[in-house]
Write an enzyme that holds these catalytic residues in place. Sequence first.
Site, PDB file in Angstrom:
ATOM      1  N   GLY A 161      -3.204   2.152   5.263  1.00 17.92           N
ATOM      2  CA  GLY A 161      -2.402   1.846   4.084  1.00 17.92           C
ATOM      3  C   GLY A 161      -1.292   2.860   3.921  1.00 17.92           C
ATOM      4  O   GLY A 161      -1.416   4.016   4.353  1.00 17.92           O
ATOM      5  N   LYS A 197       0.662   1.442 -10.479  1.00 16.94           N
ATOM      6  CA  LYS A 197       0.796   2.902 -10.371  1.00 16.94           C
ATOM      7  C   LYS A 197       2.233   3.356 -10.100  1.00 16.94           C
ATOM      8  O   LYS A 197       2.639   4.417 -10.569  1.00 16.94           O
ATOM      9  CB  LYS A 197      -0.154   3.445  -9.299  1.00 16.94           C
ATOM     10  CG  LYS A 197      -1.617   3.337  -9.718  1.00 16.94           C
ATOM     11  CD  LYS A 197      -2.561   3.906  -8.691  1.00 16.94           C
ATOM     12  CE  LYS A 197      -4.002   3.635  -9.118  1.00 16.94           C
ATOM     13  NZ  LYS A 197      -4.979   4.190  -8.181  1.00 16.94           N
ATOM     14  N   SER A 224       6.308  -0.184  10.135  1.00 17.49           N
ATOM     15  CA  SER A 224       7.544   0.523   9.775  1.00 17.49           C
ATOM     16  C   SER A 224       7.381   1.287   8.459  1.00 17.49           C
ATOM     17  O   SER A 224       7.943   2.373   8.278  1.00 17.49           O
ATOM     18  CB  SER A 224       8.709  -0.460   9.662  1.00 17.49           C
ATOM     19  OG  SER A 224       8.407  -1.440   8.693  1.00 17.49           O
ATOM     20  N   ARG A 225       6.568   0.729   7.564  1.00 18.42           N
ATOM     21  CA  ARG A 225       6.346   1.385   6.273  1.00 18.42           C
ATOM     22  C   ARG A 225       5.559   2.692   6.477  1.00 18.42           C
ATOM     23  O   ARG A 225       5.819   3.694   5.817  1.00 18.42           O
ATOM     24  CB  ARG A 225       5.565   0.431   5.358  1.00 18.42           C
ATOM     25  CG  ARG A 225       5.657   0.766   3.912  1.00 18.42           C
ATOM     26  CD  ARG A 225       4.961  -0.295   3.076  1.00 18.42           C
ATOM     27  NE  ARG A 225       4.891   0.129   1.692  1.00 18.42           N
ATOM     28  CZ  ARG A 225       4.052  -0.386   0.788  1.00 18.42           C
ATOM     29  NH1 ARG A 225       3.228  -1.358   1.141  1.00 18.42           N
ATOM     30  NH2 ARG A 225       4.043   0.050  -0.446  1.00 18.42           N
ATOM     31  N   SER A 237     -13.989   1.731 -15.833  1.00 17.93           N
ATOM     32  CA  SER A 237     -13.431   2.895 -16.527  1.00 17.93           C
ATOM     33  C   SER A 237     -13.883   3.011 -17.988  1.00 17.93           C
ATOM     34  O   SER A 237     -14.200   4.120 -18.437  1.00 17.93           O
ATOM     35  CB  SER A 237     -11.900   2.883 -16.436  1.00 17.93           C
ATOM     36  OG  SER A 237     -11.515   3.149 -15.108  1.00 17.93           O
ATOM     37  N   GLY A 290       0.773   2.425   0.829  1.00 22.00           N
ATOM     38  CA  GLY A 290       1.247   2.109  -0.513  1.00 22.00           C
ATOM     39  C   GLY A 290       0.875   3.202  -1.509  1.00 22.00           C
ATOM     40  O   GLY A 290       0.607   4.348  -1.131  1.00 22.00           O
ATOM     41  N   THR A 321       2.128  -3.157   8.015  1.00 24.75           N
ATOM     42  CA  THR A 321       3.557  -3.104   8.334  1.00 24.75           C
ATOM     43  C   THR A 321       3.835  -1.703   8.867  1.00 24.75           C
ATOM     44  O   THR A 321       3.982  -0.742   8.100  1.00 24.75           O
ATOM     45  CB  THR A 321       4.393  -3.375   7.058  1.00 24.75           C
ATOM     46  OG1 THR A 321       3.869  -4.545   6.410  1.00 24.75           O
ATOM     47  CG2 THR A 321       5.857  -3.576   7.379  1.00 24.75           C
TER      48      THR A 321
HETATM   49  P1  ATR Z   1      -1.322   0.136  -3.696  1.00 19.54           P
HETATM   50  O1  ATR Z   1      -0.609   0.815  -4.773  1.00 19.54           O
HETATM   51  O2  ATR Z   1      -2.648  -0.431  -4.108  1.00 19.54           O
HETATM   52  O3  ATR Z   1      -1.445   0.927  -2.430  1.00 19.54           O
HETATM   53  P2  ATR Z   1       0.839  -1.387  -2.545  1.00 19.54           P
HETATM   54  O4  ATR Z   1       1.826  -0.305  -2.726  1.00 19.54           O
HETATM   55  O5  ATR Z   1       1.233  -2.810  -2.770  1.00 19.54           O
HETATM   56  O6  ATR Z   1      -0.452  -1.190  -3.443  1.00 19.54           O
HETATM   57  O7  ATR Z   1       0.235  -1.253  -1.067  1.00 19.54           O
HETATM   58  C1  ATR Z   1      -0.764  -2.080  -0.635  1.00 19.54           C
HETATM   59  C2  ATR Z   1      -1.225  -1.593   0.720  1.00 19.54           C
HETATM   60  O8  ATR Z   1      -2.279  -2.440   1.194  1.00 19.54           O
HETATM   61  C3  ATR Z   1      -0.149  -1.632   1.776  1.00 19.54           C
HETATM   62  O9  ATR Z   1      -0.404  -0.612   2.715  1.00 19.54           O
HETATM   63  C4  ATR Z   1      -0.358  -3.019   2.374  1.00 19.54           C
HETATM   64  O10 ATR Z   1       0.154  -3.168   3.662  1.00 19.54           O
HETATM   65  P3  ATR Z   1       1.718  -3.593   3.857  1.00 19.54           P
HETATM   66  O11 ATR Z   1       2.520  -2.357   3.635  1.00 19.54           O
HETATM   67  O12 ATR Z   1       1.751  -4.085   5.243  1.00 19.54           O
HETATM   68  O13 ATR Z   1       1.980  -4.672   2.829  1.00 19.54           O
HETATM   69  C5  ATR Z   1      -1.858  -3.053   2.392  1.00 19.54           C
HETATM   70  N1  ATR Z   1      -2.476  -4.381   2.455  1.00 19.54           N
HETATM   71  C6  ATR Z   1      -2.539  -5.304   1.479  1.00 19.54           C
HETATM   72  N2  ATR Z   1      -3.237  -6.378   1.877  1.00 19.54           N
HETATM   73  C7  ATR Z   1      -3.632  -6.133   3.161  1.00 19.54           C
HETATM   74  C8  ATR Z   1      -4.402  -6.848   4.126  1.00 19.54           C
HETATM   75  N3  ATR Z   1      -4.907  -8.057   3.869  1.00 19.54           N
HETATM   76  N4  ATR Z   1      -4.610  -6.262   5.320  1.00 19.54           N
HETATM   77  C9  ATR Z   1      -4.103  -5.051   5.589  1.00 19.54           C
HETATM   78  N5  ATR Z   1      -3.380  -4.321   4.720  1.00 19.54           N
HETATM   79  C10 ATR Z   1      -3.146  -4.847   3.511  1.00 19.54           C
END
Ligand code: ATR
Length: 265
Positions: free
Chosen positions: A125, A65, A153-154, A16, A127, A151
């Site tokens: 993802g 974030k 459920s999320r 950045s 998150g 996950t």
């Molecule tokens: P961000 O703001 O970067 O999205 P976050 O809110 O912590 O960070 O979310 C991280 C995402 O990456 C989530 O979807 C997480 O899956 P979980 O909800 O199951 O935790 C996913 N994630 C992180 N490491 C992972 C991995 N090794 N394999 C698959 N998904 C992963």
Amino acid sequence: MNHYAVFGYPIQHSLSPRIHEQFGRELGIPLTYERRAVPAGSLAQAVQAFIAEGGRGANVTVPLKTEAYALATELTLRARRAQAVNTLSFEDGVIRGDNTDGEGLLADLAYHAVALSGARLLVMGAGGAAQGIIGPLLDAGVAHVTVWNRTASRAAEWIARVGDARMSLPVAGDSYDIVLNATAASLGHAVPPVPDDVFRGALAYDLAYGPVARPFLAHARTHGAQSVLDGLGMLIEQAATAFCVWHGVRPDTSGVRVLLRGEAA
Ligand code: ATR
């Protein structure tokens, strides 16, 4: 001279500063832009310190974030929609939170002539990164967004929260035009355990950029992806929109694209 920074953890490899300094040079806008290592839970102190030093704005990246969203005293519509903030502006005691990630992704896909209208997407993802891009993707007229999350459920909760009938959980055997990796897996040098057949014939896109995106993109290619892209273009385009938020003019990104492609490869 106006001072800007990017906050995140880890942050030492962030491009950045290079991008914003180059935009400033190209447009004749003097600025400084630095990296600050800010672990989760300490964004408020970091922002207060930066404001005290005369900071005018900051970008915020992993893992901050959502914290930035909570910290902002004013939010733009796109930040509210994303429930995540990647761009902060400091003025007269106000901390304004914005989110330029979705626009950055759309601008990069447009640059690569990737059509979104009618496209079938797999978003991996649920998150902050995934939430940041979903609104603009739906607005762009995609036909369907399947959400896969480690996950499950999320993912289900997020789909219910967004409330758009075009979003659903994965169904075995479905095929996709675009597979977006919006997980943090690449940052941990991991590849999300999605079924191998999701990549067949698709564009695989990792929101991460540079070497950390390579394992995912190589995995996607091995399993039949038609093309692959890392998130460098998105990074540059979200920076251009953040630059516009701060300076009122959106830079042309072609020069920075050429400049950084070699460095991030
Ligand atoms: P961000 O703001 O970067 O999205 P976050 O809110 O912590 O960070 O979310 C991280 C995402 O990456 C989530 O979807 C997480 O899956 P979980 O909800 O199951 O935790 C996913 N994630 C992180 N490491 C992972 C991995 N090794 N394999 C698959 N998904 C992963």
